[in-house]
Design a protein around this motif. Structure first.
Motif, short mmCIF file in Angstrom:
data_model
loop_
_atom_site.label_atom_id
_atom_site.label_comp_id
_atom_site.label_asym_id
_atom_site.label_seq_id
_atom_site.Cartn_x
_atom_site.Cartn_y
_atom_site.Cartn_z
N TYR A 526 -23.94 25.23 1.14
CA TYR A 526 -23.55 23.97 1.78
C TYR A 526 -24.76 23.21 2.30
O TYR A 526 -24.78 21.98 2.27
CB TYR A 526 -22.56 24.24 2.92
CG TYR A 526 -21.20 24.64 2.45
CD1 TYR A 526 -20.68 24.15 1.25
CD2 TYR A 526 -20.40 25.51 3.18
CE1 TYR A 526 -19.43 24.52 0.80
CE2 TYR A 526 -19.15 25.89 2.73
CZ TYR A 526 -18.67 25.39 1.55
OH TYR A 526 -17.43 25.75 1.11
N SER A 530 -25.56 19.42 1.31
CA SER A 530 -25.46 18.37 2.31
C SER A 530 -26.78 18.06 3.01
O SER A 530 -26.93 16.99 3.57
CB SER A 530 -24.44 18.78 3.37
OG SER A 530 -24.88 19.96 4.04
N THR A 535 -23.73 24.60 10.75
CA THR A 535 -22.88 24.78 11.94
C THR A 535 -22.38 26.21 12.06
O THR A 535 -21.74 26.55 13.04
CB THR A 535 -21.67 23.83 11.86
OG1 THR A 535 -20.93 24.14 10.66
CG2 THR A 535 -22.12 22.39 11.79
N PRO A 588 -13.64 22.34 6.98
CA PRO A 588 -14.32 21.23 7.68
C PRO A 588 -15.75 21.00 7.20
O PRO A 588 -16.15 19.86 6.97
CB PRO A 588 -14.28 21.68 9.16
CG PRO A 588 -13.06 22.54 9.24
CD PRO A 588 -12.99 23.26 7.94
N GLN A 589 -16.52 22.08 7.03
CA GLN A 589 -17.90 21.89 6.57
C GLN A 589 -17.93 21.41 5.12
O GLN A 589 -18.79 20.62 4.74
CB GLN A 589 -18.67 23.20 6.71
CG GLN A 589 -20.18 23.02 6.53
CD GLN A 589 -20.95 24.22 7.02
OE1 GLN A 589 -20.41 25.09 7.68
NE2 GLN A 589 -22.24 24.27 6.71
N ARG A 592 -17.24 17.73 5.38
CA ARG A 592 -18.34 16.99 6.00
C ARG A 592 -19.50 16.77 5.03
O ARG A 592 -20.18 15.75 5.07
CB ARG A 592 -18.85 17.73 7.24
CG ARG A 592 -18.04 17.46 8.49
CD ARG A 592 -18.82 17.85 9.73
NE ARG A 592 -19.16 19.26 9.71
CZ ARG A 592 -18.39 20.23 10.19
NH1 ARG A 592 -17.22 19.92 10.73
NH2 ARG A 592 -18.77 21.49 10.15
N CYS A 593 -19.77 17.75 4.16
CA CYS A 593 -20.89 17.59 3.22
C CYS A 593 -20.49 16.80 1.98
O CYS A 593 -21.30 16.63 1.06
CB CYS A 593 -21.45 18.95 2.81
SG CYS A 593 -20.39 19.92 1.74
N LYS A 594 -19.22 16.31 1.92
CA LYS A 594 -18.72 15.46 0.84
C LYS A 594 -18.92 16.12 -0.52
O LYS A 594 -19.35 15.49 -1.49
CB LYS A 594 -19.41 14.11 0.88
CG LYS A 594 -19.14 13.33 2.16
CD LYS A 594 -19.82 11.98 2.15
CE LYS A 594 -19.53 11.21 3.43
NZ LYS A 594 -20.22 9.90 3.45
#
Length: 626
Positions: A526, A530, A535, A588-589, A592-594
């Motif tokens: 990830y 990204s 996190t 979620p992660q 968030r990194c699309k």
């Protein structure tokens, strides 16, 4: 460069001296011998300076042997050219492999043994694919140093191959060989053996395996360069597959009645691999500028890994004690100390000698000098401003004015002409390779099922029918990764733990270690997608599942199968727990990194390849497309 140095200093003076004695026609022979002898003595002196041991004269013999063979070659050319008017020459496809094979064979016989005894970094020559395998190398070094475990090697001295079958089947890239054997080779044999018999079924299976490997490499290069494929790499693998099948047919036909001597077969094998590699494999590698991108990966990875793991925690820890103004000083020192220790570990794995701590001292010295520089800037910036032409503000990282240690260190290496050649700079390629390998295998399996009804080994096994976490992770979800992690993480940890906990409870720490490694790999994937600070949610997801799985196993062992939940209830609980924790920690992660957006963009780019190729073919109708 060395040739240009030796030519005016040794070769030409010796040539002029002997020309007056034996004539200009044959004067080059002793001049060549003298040049190679001097080169051998120079190398002996260099190796003595490196290792401080008594010379064995192996490099000297190497150069004398090459000088003698070169002199014989020139004499033969002169004699044959005089008698036949230069009408007879060996074909290049024969002389090329013989030349490269002779050079490689003599190097491994005479030159490299002395290099290995000197404990230099050329020890990795036989396993030079360190870009793709750096993290496996580090894992092997840690396992050997900490717990004395030997991790299965990735290569098996490929320079000693005596045939293409020996090179590809038993010595080169063994992990990929094992993956392709189960996913492509064996299913193809099972399909073809019903049509043409078991004896010859291996021939189309080998061609199919090499074709799939070539397509996977093409996909990797496309991902790196985003240019239409030239199919050179696929041609390389198909050519090797065809040659390997011809070799097998000859072996089956001749049996053991006639064999090429090992020295000759080894020279021909290595020469053929090197010749075809430089002809078809490496040009595309260089065109996509993979080496430049690997340097960029190194810079990003080091900056983004050491900053959140060492620099920022130290900064936050020290800030209450010394204030925010001076907190970067110990944080920078801690970053350089950790970097030095990591390099010591890498060099220890390469050299297998007791650390001298010179590398760590080097990093500590640079860390101290850099902190002194920052202190001087903080104290003197108002009293003695630096002239503006000297300060290059565009070189400062935009995030924080004191996030400089890694950027400064990288720029220092580049400005000094050094190449940060540690294998960990290639982790981006490792992640790409893992993703593309698995994606390609799924695509190939789908195509094989749709076109020829061939059922390849499944990637998943109906995970929605899982009745427990043990069933979900061990038998149904992502089976290829499960089979990879089992021999590389689970079994070594299991054997190590069994000496302390016994075989009954040893699986528990092995399971936790496997899930921790899987979580860290996903975090790194990830981060690579990204470029954001981790996190640790994904790692927490895998650690949570590992702990819950160990609790489940403990309960099963404690109850001894005397009580079980009904399958309907346990299945609903298992899938509910997986979905709940996934939406809490895993997705979620990912969002968030699309990753979904980037995957759609990649697919759109891939869809444009046929149109780009058609456009190129319309513009250049005479250009052959392979």
């Amino acid at each position: 460069m060395v040739s240009r140095v030796l030519r005016p200093t040794i070769y030409k003076p010796t040539l002029g001296f002997w020309a007056r004695i034996i004539g200009p026609k044959w004067a080059s022979i002793p001049a060549i011998m003298a040049t190679f002898i001097v080169s051998g003595l120079m190398h002996e002196l260099i190796f003595f300076y490196w290792c401080r041991v008594r010379p064995t004269w192996e490099p000297m013999l190497f150069f004398v042997l090459h000088g003698t063979c070169l002199a014989v070659e020139i004499v033969l050319k002169k004699l044959v050219g005089t008698t036949t008017n230069d009408t007879w020459r060996l074909p290049r496809w024969i002389s090329g492999p013989l030349t490269v094979g002779f050079v490689m064979e003599s190097c491994f016989r005479l030159m490299f043994p002395h290099v290995l005894r000197c404990k230099t970094d050329l020890r990795l020559f036989g396993e030079y694919d360190a870009i793709r395998d750096f993290f496996k190398t580090i894992t092997a070094g840690l396992a050997r140093a900490v717990v004395g475990l030997e991790v299965e090697p990735q290569f098996n001295e490929p320079y000693l191959s005596t045939s293409l079958q020996d090179f590809w089947g038993r010595r080169w890239n063994l992990m990929v060989t094992r993956i392709l054997r189960h996913t492509v080779y064996q299913p193809t044999i099972g399909l073809i053996s019903t049509l043409m018999g078991r004896k010859w079924a291996s021939i189309p299976a080998i061609i199919a395996t090499f074709l799939v490997s070539g397509l996977v490499h093409e996909l990797m290069y496309f991902y790196l360069s985003r240019v239409p494929p030239t199919w050179e790499v696929t041609c390389f693998f198909v050519l090797h597959g065809i040659c390997l099948t011809v070799e097998i047919i000859l072996k089956k036909a001749l049996g053991d009645t006639w064999r090429v001597p090992k020295v000759m077969s080894r020279m021909l094998t290595i020469g053929f691999v090197m010749l075809t590699g430089f002809w078809l494999f490496f040009p595309q590698f260089l065109r996509c500028k993979a080496d430049v991108k690997l340097v960029q990966e190194w810079n990003l990875m080091i900056r983004r890994i050491l900053r959140p793991t060492i620099y920022e925690p130290t900064l936050n820890l020290v800030s209450p004690l010394v204030g925010r103004k001076w907190a970067p000083i110990p944080a920078i020192l801690g970053t350089f100390v950790v970097s030095g220790l990591v390099h010591e570990l890498i060099y220890y794995y390469i050299a297998r000698v007791t650390p001298t701590w010179e590398v760590t001292s080097f990093f500590i010295l640079h860390g101290l000098c850099y902190t002194i520089e920052i202190c001087l800037k903080k104290t003197l910036i108002d009293k003695w401003p630096i002239p503006k032409p000297i300060v290059k503000l565009e070189e400062q990282p935009p995030e924080h004015p004191w996030y400089l240690p890694i950027d400064w260190w990288y720029k220092l290496n580049v400005d000094a002409g050094l190449h940060p050649s540690d294998g960990c700079m290639g982790f981006g390629v490792v992640i790409r390779r893992a993703i593309l390998d698995e994606t390609t295998l799924v695509i190939v399996a789908t195509l094989a099922r749709a076109m020829v009804g061939l059922e390849l080994e499944p990637h998943f096994n109906e995970p929605y029918l899982s009745t427990s976490l043990q069933d979900f992770w061990g038998k149904r979800w992502n089976l290829i990764v499960t089979r990879i992690l089992r021999p590389t993480v689970f079994l070594p940890t299991y054997r190590f733990s069994s000496t302390f906990l016994g075989y009954k409870w040893a699986p528990l720490p092995a399971i936790v270690a496997t899930f921790v490694v899987s979580g860290l790999v996903h975090e790194l994937m990830y981060f690579y997608v990204s470029r954001a600070t981790p996190t640790w949610e994904v790692t927490s997801f895998f650690v949570l599942h590992g702990l819950c799985l160990t609790v489940e196993i403990v309960l099963k062992k404690g109850l001894c199968d005397t009580w079980r939940l009904p399958g309907v209830v346990s299945g609903a609980l298992t899938m509910g727990f997986v979905m709940l924790t996934s939406f809490w920690l895993y997705f979620p992660q990912l969002i968030r990194c699309k990753a979904d957006v980037k995957e759609i963009v990649t697919i759109q780019i891939g869809d444009k390849i046929p149109m780009m190729m058609a456009k190129d073919s319309n513009q250049s109708p005479n250009m052959a497309i392979f």
